[in-house]
Write a protein that holds these residues in place. Structure first.
Motif, mmCIF file in Angstrom:
data_model
loop_
_atom_site.group_PDB
_atom_site.id
_atom_site.type_symbol
_atom_site.label_atom_id
_atom_site.label_comp_id
_atom_site.label_asym_id
_atom_site.label_seq_id
_atom_site.Cartn_x
_atom_site.Cartn_y
_atom_site.Cartn_z
ATOM 1 N N VAL A 35 -23.913 -35.092 -15.623
ATOM 2 C CA VAL A 35 -22.516 -35.238 -15.200
ATOM 3 C C VAL A 35 -22.198 -36.700 -14.917
ATOM 4 O O VAL A 35 -21.121 -37.191 -15.278
ATOM 5 C CB VAL A 35 -22.225 -34.352 -13.960
ATOM 6 C CG1 VAL A 35 -20.880 -34.683 -13.353
ATOM 7 C CG2 VAL A 35 -22.302 -32.886 -14.332
ATOM 8 N N ALA A 36 -23.122 -37.411 -14.282
ATOM 9 C CA ALA A 36 -22.897 -38.823 -13.968
ATOM 10 C C ALA A 36 -22.788 -39.673 -15.230
ATOM 11 O O ALA A 36 -22.035 -40.647 -15.259
ATOM 12 C CB ALA A 36 -24.021 -39.349 -13.076
ATOM 13 N N VAL A 37 -23.509 -39.300 -16.275
ATOM 14 C CA VAL A 37 -23.422 -40.037 -17.536
ATOM 15 C C VAL A 37 -22.145 -39.648 -18.285
ATOM 16 O O VAL A 37 -21.459 -40.507 -18.849
ATOM 17 C CB VAL A 37 -24.674 -39.777 -18.406
ATOM 18 C CG1 VAL A 37 -24.493 -40.318 -19.807
ATOM 19 C CG2 VAL A 37 -25.905 -40.390 -17.746
ATOM 20 N N ALA A 38 -21.810 -38.362 -18.270
ATOM 21 C CA ALA A 38 -20.637 -37.895 -19.010
ATOM 22 C C ALA A 38 -19.329 -38.344 -18.365
ATOM 23 O O ALA A 38 -18.392 -38.730 -19.065
ATOM 24 C CB ALA A 38 -20.674 -36.369 -19.122
ATOM 25 N N GLU A 39 -19.253 -38.243 -17.041
ATOM 26 C CA GLU A 39 -18.039 -38.622 -16.310
ATOM 27 C C GLU A 39 -18.431 -39.539 -15.157
ATOM 28 O O GLU A 39 -18.562 -39.084 -14.018
ATOM 29 C CB GLU A 39 -17.338 -37.386 -15.762
ATOM 30 C CG GLU A 39 -16.861 -36.416 -16.812
ATOM 31 C CD GLU A 39 -16.207 -35.202 -16.189
ATOM 32 O OE1 GLU A 39 -15.794 -35.274 -15.019
ATOM 33 O OE2 GLU A 39 -16.133 -34.182 -16.880
ATOM 34 N N PRO A 40 -18.636 -40.819 -15.427
ATOM 35 C CA PRO A 40 -19.103 -41.718 -14.371
ATOM 36 C C PRO A 40 -18.083 -41.864 -13.239
ATOM 37 O O PRO A 40 -16.906 -42.082 -13.468
ATOM 38 C CB PRO A 40 -19.292 -43.052 -15.079
ATOM 39 C CG PRO A 40 -19.065 -42.821 -16.517
ATOM 40 C CD PRO A 40 -18.468 -41.491 -16.697
ATOM 41 N N SER A 41 -18.573 -41.658 -12.036
ATOM 42 C CA SER A 41 -17.786 -41.920 -10.831
ATOM 43 C C SER A 41 -18.790 -42.174 -9.711
ATOM 44 O O SER A 41 -19.988 -41.875 -9.837
ATOM 45 C CB SER A 41 -16.873 -40.740 -10.477
ATOM 46 O OG SER A 41 -17.613 -39.672 -9.957
ATOM 47 N N GLY A 42 -18.306 -42.704 -8.612
ATOM 48 C CA GLY A 42 -19.189 -42.989 -7.487
ATOM 49 C C GLY A 42 -19.851 -41.730 -6.948
ATOM 50 O O GLY A 42 -21.047 -41.707 -6.653
ATOM 51 N N PHE A 43 -19.062 -40.658 -6.831
ATOM 52 C CA PHE A 43 -19.583 -39.398 -6.297
ATOM 53 C C PHE A 43 -20.682 -38.835 -7.193
ATOM 54 O O PHE A 43 -21.736 -38.417 -6.714
ATOM 55 C CB PHE A 43 -18.454 -38.382 -6.140
ATOM 56 C CG PHE A 43 -18.923 -37.028 -5.703
ATOM 57 C CD1 PHE A 43 -19.353 -36.813 -4.403
ATOM 58 C CD2 PHE A 43 -18.958 -35.974 -6.597
ATOM 59 C CE1 PHE A 43 -19.801 -35.564 -3.998
ATOM 60 C CE2 PHE A 43 -19.393 -34.728 -6.212
ATOM 61 C CZ PHE A 43 -19.817 -34.526 -4.902
ATOM 62 N N ALA A 48 -26.314 -37.681 -8.250
ATOM 63 C CA ALA A 48 -27.442 -37.758 -9.189
ATOM 64 C C ALA A 48 -28.635 -38.443 -8.542
ATOM 65 O O ALA A 48 -29.773 -37.977 -8.667
ATOM 66 C CB ALA A 48 -27.022 -38.495 -10.457
ATOM 67 N N VAL A 49 -28.388 -39.520 -7.812
ATOM 68 C CA VAL A 49 -29.476 -40.247 -7.151
ATOM 69 C C VAL A 49 -30.094 -39.392 -6.047
ATOM 70 O O VAL A 49 -31.329 -39.273 -5.948
ATOM 71 C CB VAL A 49 -28.967 -41.598 -6.599
ATOM 72 C CG1 VAL A 49 -29.994 -42.239 -5.683
ATOM 73 C CG2 VAL A 49 -28.611 -42.530 -7.738
ATOM 74 N N VAL A 50 -29.254 -38.779 -5.226
ATOM 75 C CA VAL A 50 -29.764 -37.975 -4.100
ATOM 76 C C VAL A 50 -30.578 -36.793 -4.604
ATOM 77 O O VAL A 50 -31.695 -36.541 -4.127
ATOM 78 C CB VAL A 50 -28.595 -37.509 -3.202
ATOM 79 C CG1 VAL A 50 -29.056 -36.453 -2.220
ATOM 80 C CG2 VAL A 50 -27.987 -38.693 -2.471
ATOM 81 N N TRP A 51 -30.050 -36.037 -5.569
ATOM 82 C CA TRP A 51 -30.787 -34.885 -6.081
ATOM 83 C C TRP A 51 -32.066 -35.303 -6.803
ATOM 84 O O TRP A 51 -33.076 -34.602 -6.734
ATOM 85 C CB TRP A 51 -29.899 -34.041 -6.995
ATOM 86 C CG TRP A 51 -29.069 -33.084 -6.202
ATOM 87 C CD1 TRP A 51 -27.769 -33.237 -5.830
ATOM 88 C CD2 TRP A 51 -29.498 -31.838 -5.641
ATOM 89 N NE1 TRP A 51 -27.370 -32.161 -5.082
ATOM 90 C CE2 TRP A 51 -28.410 -31.287 -4.956
ATOM 91 C CE3 TRP A 51 -30.697 -31.138 -5.668
ATOM 92 C CZ2 TRP A 51 -28.483 -30.072 -4.293
ATOM 93 C CZ3 TRP A 51 -30.761 -29.922 -5.011
ATOM 94 C CH2 TRP A 51 -29.667 -29.397 -4.330
#
Length: 76
Positions: A35-43, A48-51
């Motif tokens: 999700v972070a790669v497909a739709e980059p946003s801070g959240f 992604a980092v936390v999980w």
């Protein structure tokens, strides 16, 4: 004296060590990374980092517990 065994919270709840359950933590990490790669946003990046860190910690604990159990040998 009675020897006590250190058990994880999961072992206390379930009753025995389930290595596959620790690997389940990797699934949400992979989803958040995608999700972070497909739709980059801070959240998305933070999640992604936390999980990913949680998954690494769980898998590392599982590997360490397995090594400790193997090195302790059979008990009974």
């Amino acid at each position: 004296m009675i020897a006590t065994k250190q058990r994880s919270l999961l072992e206390r709840l379930v009753g025995k060590r389930l290595p596959w359950l620790e690997w389940v933590w990797a699934a949400p990490a992979v989803v958040w990374i995608v999700v972070a790669v497909a739709e980059p946003s801070g959240f998305h990046t933070v999640m992604a980092v936390v999980w990913s860190l949680l998954a690494v910690a769980q898998i590392g604990a599982s590997v360490r517990a397995g090594r400790r159990a193997r090195s302790a040998g059979p008990t009974g």
